[in-house]
Write a protein that holds these residues in place. Structure first.
Motif, PDB file in Angstrom:
ATOM      1  N   LYS A  46       0.828  -1.204   0.000  1.00 30.96           N
ATOM      2  CA  LYS A  46       0.000   0.000   0.000  1.00 30.96           C
ATOM      3  C   LYS A  46       0.862   1.254   0.000  1.00 30.96           C
ATOM      4  O   LYS A  46       0.524   2.247  -0.634  1.00 30.96           O
ATOM      5  CB  LYS A  46      -0.928  -0.005   1.217  1.00 30.96           C
ATOM      6  CG  LYS A  46      -2.033  -1.042   1.150  1.00 30.96           C
ATOM      7  CD  LYS A  46      -2.961  -0.918   2.350  1.00 30.96           C
ATOM      8  CE  LYS A  46      -4.093  -1.931   2.257  1.00 30.96           C
ATOM      9  NZ  LYS A  46      -5.006  -1.838   3.422  1.00 30.96           N
ATOM     10  N   LYS A  47       1.957   1.220   0.729  1.00 29.24           N
ATOM     11  CA  LYS A  47       2.868   2.362   0.746  1.00 29.24           C
ATOM     12  C   LYS A  47       4.296   1.880   0.963  1.00 29.24           C
ATOM     13  O   LYS A  47       4.566   1.136   1.904  1.00 29.24           O
ATOM     14  CB  LYS A  47       2.495   3.358   1.845  1.00 29.24           C
ATOM     15  CG  LYS A  47       3.371   4.602   1.852  1.00 29.24           C
ATOM     16  CD  LYS A  47       2.871   5.663   2.806  1.00 29.24           C
ATOM     17  CE  LYS A  47       3.152   5.306   4.240  1.00 29.24           C
ATOM     18  NZ  LYS A  47       2.843   6.430   5.160  1.00 29.24           N
ATOM     19  N   ALA A  48       5.190   2.271   0.074  1.00 29.98           N
ATOM     20  CA  ALA A  48       6.607   1.911   0.177  1.00 29.98           C
ATOM     21  C   ALA A  48       7.443   3.187   0.148  1.00 29.98           C
ATOM     22  O   ALA A  48       7.112   4.146  -0.552  1.00 29.98           O
ATOM     23  CB  ALA A  48       7.018   0.983  -0.958  1.00 29.98           C
ATOM     24  N   VAL A  49       8.517   3.188   0.901  1.00 27.07           N
ATOM     25  CA  VAL A  49       9.388   4.357   0.998  1.00 27.07           C
ATOM     26  C   VAL A  49      10.769   4.006   0.463  1.00 27.07           C
ATOM     27  O   VAL A  49      11.358   2.994   0.868  1.00 27.07           O
ATOM     28  CB  VAL A  49       9.499   4.853   2.450  1.00 27.07           C
ATOM     29  CG1 VAL A  49      10.460   6.041   2.533  1.00 27.07           C
ATOM     30  CG2 VAL A  49       8.137   5.241   2.996  1.00 27.07           C
ATOM     31  N   PHE A  50      11.281   4.835  -0.461  1.00 28.34           N
ATOM     32  CA  PHE A  50      12.636   4.701  -0.976  1.00 28.34           C
ATOM     33  C   PHE A  50      13.433   5.926  -0.535  1.00 28.34           C
ATOM     34  O   PHE A  50      12.920   7.047  -0.546  1.00 28.34           O
ATOM     35  CB  PHE A  50      12.652   4.626  -2.504  1.00 28.34           C
ATOM     36  CG  PHE A  50      12.104   3.350  -3.068  1.00 28.34           C
ATOM     37  CD1 PHE A  50      12.950   2.303  -3.398  1.00 28.34           C
ATOM     38  CD2 PHE A  50      10.749   3.190  -3.277  1.00 28.34           C
ATOM     39  CE1 PHE A  50      12.453   1.124  -3.926  1.00 28.34           C
ATOM     40  CE2 PHE A  50      10.238   2.025  -3.800  1.00 28.34           C
ATOM     41  CZ  PHE A  50      11.090   0.982  -4.127  1.00 28.34           C
TER      42      PHE A  50
END
Length: 654
Positions: free
Chosen positions: A218-222
């Protein structure tokens, strides 16, 4: 990436294992485990061996190497190793230093349960998953080999985009076994700058679900900020990655670029296709705000479309542009009068609705290991202006071995290329095609940095003549060589190249002091008409750098002064490559103002006595930048060709 480790349900090797009696397979694996001194509570005969060897501090690393070497021929066998194991009703329970090996990939965990009948695996506690240079940590993993579904919780990852595709498809190398017990911490205390590109990204998500060849979050952070994870972040919403034949397909919804956890800029990543030959995880902004007076009459804004797969490995990029200033003025000064030569003076013409739009496109791909790039620019959609508005460049290149060294070999073609040639100003190449062979080497000798460049070229060109506005066609050949050297005079090298969180504004420590830059270059050009020109150039000048760029005000200054003189003879038949400015002075000044704000300026002053532009800047650029450790943002303007825009870049670390 987890699919590559966890998805064997339809493979022949799983069917083969199913045919074997579970007890026999289990005993066979424990026989191997016994050979490497690892014991299980389900087999009493190994208990004494376990107690004997568990006190040896290096037993795990050494025996794991031996274990993998003995099993190198069984890459498709699912092997579970741990301090304690039990087999109850076809369910394996493993505890303590659990290591799972499958298809050359390795997973570590505190506890693991494997249901042999239902082909379901579940791991918990301090999970480490290493696929080559790709490192992942999680609190829990569950996956069914039959339904091909599962999930991962509290995922943290370190992704190396340079080796991503190879790591997904290749087997785990035995030489990498030594890294298993010393997995790098995701959040580092020190990092080393990798100039030119960002290879390493941190990846975080609360939950990742796996469904066949898809994994979703649903939400990924790079983040490229390996120290604090806060200077720059990319928040990708509704991320979906699909694995297919040496390709990864990325999909997402509206995303955000977050700076310092305060400023959030929305952007649309769209659908991206990543393969072994393309740029991996390219997060360039799709919006482009720029200034181009000569071809676009001023300010414009552009928006890139999603990449389009044409065929094989060819990708089409399209960027429609709206010419803001031209639409507000209602007229254009970017074109010559109708039916006049393209080298005529540009005049003021009424602008219709079609003139308010432009189109930029790029086609990239490979042909038999050659890289092909075609760039097109259309500065008006008015069909009557097409021949004046269209510009194109094509380049086919490949790295080759020649005289025991690496060279770049290229074939190119241009249509309507605009070239800036110092005090002679803008020159037009109407049509040209040719080939070039070049190489560049950089090395150090006793602290002296040396950079050598050599190129040979041959081309057939139709371009603006030197002394008239006429277009002429001629065959041109050239040989060029240059050697740049940087001599340290009173410089202070940093004690180490790595940086920590105290470096807020710069990606690498600064080498301070006084140095001397020199340049030697030689050029010989010949033409079909028998004309030729040549020059021998030499320059020498000081460069002064002081400050650490760590304090808030005026803690960094770089001043470079570089006079350059050419001893030249002969003449070109073209305007665009004529050696005209014999004596120039290059000046560059970078100055930190406050915090991350830095003013950068550079220019070339014409000191040629017989030039009409004597004492004037013939090439210049000024920019105001917001510079941080992990990124840099700037607004720039080039007075000499009335162009400008916005620049942005991520810095890379390892």
């Amino acid at each position: 990436m987890f699919i590559n480790f966890l998805q064997p349900s339809k493979s022949a090797e799983i069917k083969e294992i199913n045919k074997v009696d579970n007890k026999q397979v289990f005993q066979k694996r424990f026989f191997k485990i016994a050979n490497i001194k690892i014991a299980s509570n389900s087999s009493k005969q190994f208990l004494n061996n376990f107690e004997e060897f568990s006190t040896h501090k290096n037993f795990f690393k050494e025996d794991l190497e031996s274990f993998l070497a003995n099993n190198s021929e069984n890459q498709n066998e699912l092997v579970i190793q741990s301090d304690i194991q039990s087999d109850i009703k076809d369910v394996i329970y493993a505890e303590g230093n659990v290591v799972v090996k499958y298809r050359g990939k390795i997973l570590k965990a505190d506890n693991l349960i494997y249901d042999k009948l239902n082909k379901k695996i579940r791991a918990q506690g301090n999970i480490d998953l290493k696929l080559g240079d790709q490192i992942f940590k999680a609190s829990e993993i569950e996956y069914s080999f039959i339904t091909e579904k599962g999930y991962l919780l509290d995922v943290q990852g370190s992704i190396n985009t340079n080796t991503l595709m190879d790591d997904l498809s290749s087997n785990f190398a035995l030489s990498d076994v030594k890294k298993i017990n010393i997995l790098l911490e995701l959040k580092k205390k020190e990092v080393l700058y990798t100039p030119g590109k960002v290879e390493n990204w941190l990846f975080l998500t609360d939950k990742m679900t796996i469904d066949g060849n898809k994994w979703k979050s649903k939400k990924a952070v790079f983040s490229n900020d390996l120290l604090e994870l806060k200077q720059a972040k990319l928040v990708i919403n509704s991320l979906e990655v699909i694995s297919a034949a040496e390709k990864l397909l990325f999909k997402s919804s509206l995303n955000y670029l977050i700076f310092e956890e305060k400023v959030s800029i929305p952007f649309w990543l769209g659908d991206r296709t990543v393969n072994k030959y393309g740029e991996v995880l390219n997060f360039d902004s799709r919006w482009n705000l720029g200034y181009e007076n000569l071809d676009k009459d001023g300010y414009f804004i552009g928006r890139k479309f999603n990449s389009i797969d044409i065929f094989d490995d060819f990708v089409l990029e399209l960027e429609p542009q709206f010419l803001i200033q031209r639409s507000l003025k209602g007229y254009t000064k970017s074109f010559v009068n109708k039916d006049e030569s393209i080298t005529s003076e540009r005049v003021k013409r009424n602008a219709g609705f079609e003139d308010y739009f432009a189109l930029k496109s790029q086609i990239k791909g490979q042909i038999n290991n050659w890289d092909l790039v075609i760039e097109n620019n259309l500065n008006s959609l008015d069909v009557d202006k097409f021949s004046d508005a269209f510009r194109s460049k094509t380049n086919l290149s490949k790295e080759i071995n020649f005289f025991n060294s690496k060279w770049d070999k290229s074939f190119y073609g241009v249509y309507r290329d605009r070239v800036w040639n110092g005090s002679l100003g803008e020159a037009e190449i109407y049509l040209g095609y040719g080939s070039e062979l070049k190489k560049e080497n950089t090395w150090f000798v006793n602290g002296i940095k040396k950079t050598e460049f050599l190129s040979l070229g041959l081309a057939n060109i139709k371009a603006e003549a030197l002394n008239t506005k006429n277009l002429i066609t001629n065959l041109k050949g050239n040989l060029f060589y240059s050697l740049d050297q940087k001599f340290p005079i009173t410089t202070v090298e940093p004690k180490k190249k790595s940086i920590d969180i105290s470096y807020r504004y710069i990606p690498e420590p600064i080498t301070k002091g006084l140095s001397l830059n020199t340049r030697l270059e030689a050029l010989y050009s010949f033409y079909e008409t028998g004309d030729h020109q040549e020059h021998l150039g030499f320059g020498i000048g000081p460069e002064l750098i002081f400050g650490d760029f760590k304090n808030k005000t005026f803690d960094y200054t770089r001043l470079s002064i570089f006079p350059f003189y050419k001893f030249s003879s002969g003449e070109s038949v073209f305007k665009f490559d004529q050696n005209y400015d014999k004596f120039t002075l290059n000046i560059a000044l970078d100055q930190q103002l406050f915090g991350p704000v830095i003013l950068k300026s550079s220019g070339t002053l014409n000191l040629t006595n017989d030039s009409d532009d004597y004492g004037e800047f013939i090439d210049s650029k000024i920019s105001l930048n917001w510079k941080k450790r992990s990124y840099e943002f700037g607004i720039f303007y080039q007075p000499h060709n009335q162009a400008g825009g916005i620049s942005f870049s991520f810095f890379g670390f390892k």
